[in-house]
Design a protein around this motif. Structure first.
Motif, PDB file in Angstrom:
ATOM      1  N   GLY A  60       0.822  -1.215   0.000  1.00 14.44           N
ATOM      2  CA  GLY A  60       0.000   0.000   0.000  1.00 14.44           C
ATOM      3  C   GLY A  60       0.850   1.256   0.000  1.00 14.44           C
ATOM      4  O   GLY A  60       0.540   2.235  -0.673  1.00 14.44           O
ATOM      5  N   ALA A  61       1.961   1.211   0.745  1.00  8.96           N
ATOM      6  CA  ALA A  61       2.856   2.367   0.781  1.00  8.96           C
ATOM      7  C   ALA A  61       3.497   2.607  -0.582  1.00  8.96           C
ATOM      8  O   ALA A  61       3.603   3.744  -1.039  1.00  8.96           O
ATOM      9  N   VAL A  62       3.920   1.538  -1.234  1.00  7.99           N
ATOM     10  CA  VAL A  62       4.534   1.677  -2.563  1.00  7.99           C
ATOM     11  C   VAL A  62       3.513   2.196  -3.571  1.00  7.99           C
ATOM     12  O   VAL A  62       3.787   3.137  -4.327  1.00  7.99           O
ATOM     13  N   ALA A  63       2.328   1.593  -3.581  1.00  3.69           N
ATOM     14  CA  ALA A  63       1.294   2.021  -4.531  1.00  3.69           C
ATOM     15  C   ALA A  63       0.853   3.465  -4.245  1.00  3.69           C
ATOM     16  O   ALA A  63       0.682   4.264  -5.169  1.00  3.69           O
ATOM     17  N   GLY A  64       0.702   3.797  -2.972  1.00  2.09           N
ATOM     18  CA  GLY A  64       0.308   5.158  -2.607  1.00  2.09           C
ATOM     19  C   GLY A  64       1.378   6.170  -2.966  1.00  2.09           C
ATOM     20  O   GLY A  64       1.084   7.274  -3.422  1.00  2.09           O
ATOM     21  N   GLY A  65       2.651   5.813  -2.764  1.00  2.00           N
ATOM     22  CA  GLY A  65       3.749   6.708  -3.134  1.00  2.00           C
ATOM     23  C   GLY A  65       3.792   6.961  -4.630  1.00  2.00           C
ATOM     24  O   GLY A  65       3.988   8.094  -5.084  1.00  2.00           O
ATOM     25  N   ALA A  66       3.587   5.901  -5.392  1.00  2.00           N
ATOM     26  CA  ALA A  66       3.586   6.061  -6.848  1.00  2.00           C
ATOM     27  C   ALA A  66       2.411   6.927  -7.302  1.00  2.00           C
ATOM     28  O   ALA A  66       2.568   7.804  -8.157  1.00  2.00           O
ATOM     29  N   ALA A  67       1.252   6.697  -6.718  1.00  3.38           N
ATOM     30  CA  ALA A  67       0.088   7.505  -7.083  1.00  3.38           C
ATOM     31  C   ALA A  67       0.261   8.951  -6.654  1.00  3.38           C
ATOM     32  O   ALA A  67      -0.083   9.880  -7.398  1.00  3.38           O
ATOM     33  N   GLY A  68       0.798   9.160  -5.468  1.00  3.79           N
ATOM     34  CA  GLY A  68       1.019  10.522  -4.984  1.00  3.79           C
ATOM     35  C   GLY A  68       2.012  11.283  -5.840  1.00  3.79           C
ATOM     36  O   GLY A  68       1.842  12.465  -6.120  1.00  3.79           O
ATOM     37  N   GLN A  69       3.071  10.603  -6.271  1.00  4.28           N
ATOM     38  CA  GLN A  69       4.058  11.249  -7.124  1.00  4.28           C
ATOM     39  C   GLN A  69       3.456  11.590  -8.479  1.00  4.28           C
ATOM     40  O   GLN A  69       3.674  12.673  -9.020  1.00  4.28           O
ATOM     41  N   ARG A  70       2.674  10.691  -9.006  1.00  2.00           N
ATOM     42  CA  ARG A  70       2.057  10.937 -10.307  1.00  2.00           C
ATOM     43  C   ARG A  70       1.101  12.122 -10.250  1.00  2.00           C
ATOM     44  O   ARG A  70       1.029  12.926 -11.184  1.00  2.00           O
ATOM     45  N   TYR A  71       0.385  12.248  -9.132  1.00  4.55           N
ATOM     46  CA  TYR A  71      -0.546  13.361  -8.979  1.00  4.55           C
ATOM     47  C   TYR A  71       0.169  14.687  -8.760  1.00  4.55           C
ATOM     48  O   TYR A  71      -0.202  15.704  -9.318  1.00  4.55           O
ATOM     49  N   ALA A  72       1.217  14.686  -7.934  1.00  5.37           N
ATOM     50  CA  ALA A  72       1.863  15.930  -7.537  1.00  5.37           C
ATOM     51  C   ALA A  72       2.846  16.451  -8.586  1.00  5.37           C
ATOM     52  O   ALA A  72       3.101  17.658  -8.641  1.00  5.37           O
ATOM     53  N   CYS A  73       3.426  15.583  -9.354  1.00  3.73           N
ATOM     54  CA  CYS A  73       4.475  16.027 -10.286  1.00  3.73           C
ATOM     55  C   CYS A  73       3.945  16.230 -11.645  1.00  3.73           C
ATOM     56  O   CYS A  73       3.527  16.175 -12.469  1.00  3.73           O
TER      57      CYS A  73
END
Length: 81
Positions: free
Chosen positions: A68-81
């Motif tokens: 969940g942390a890996v998937a959430g980090g990837a999603a968060g990066q995709r949204y923020a960057c």
């Protein structure tokens, strides 16, 4: 215990990042973009880890938390960057 260590490490890294000479306007804009990307990634990882921790049991819970942390980090990066 692990969460406390991670929190202290991130806090220390943030405090050390504040040291240094004043940046130029171009450097400041680049730094703001980097901070936004990092914030999105860390926020997504935190939220994903919390959600993943709600499922499973034993070592399965640990695996789901990490996933969940890996998937959430990837999603968060995709949204923020």
């Amino acid at each position: 215990m692990k969460l406390k260590v991670i929190t202290v490490l991130l806090g220390t890294a943030g405090a050390l990042a504040a040291c240094g000479p004043a940046p130029t306007p171009q450097q400041q804009a680049a730094r703001q973009h980097e901070i936004a990307c990092l914030s999105g990634t860390l926020g997504g990882a935190l939220i994903g880890g919390v959600i993943g921790n709600q499922f499973g049991g034993g070592s399965g819970r640990d695996i789901l938390t990490a996933g969940g942390a890996v998937a959430g980090g990837a999603a968060g990066q995709r949204y923020a960057c």
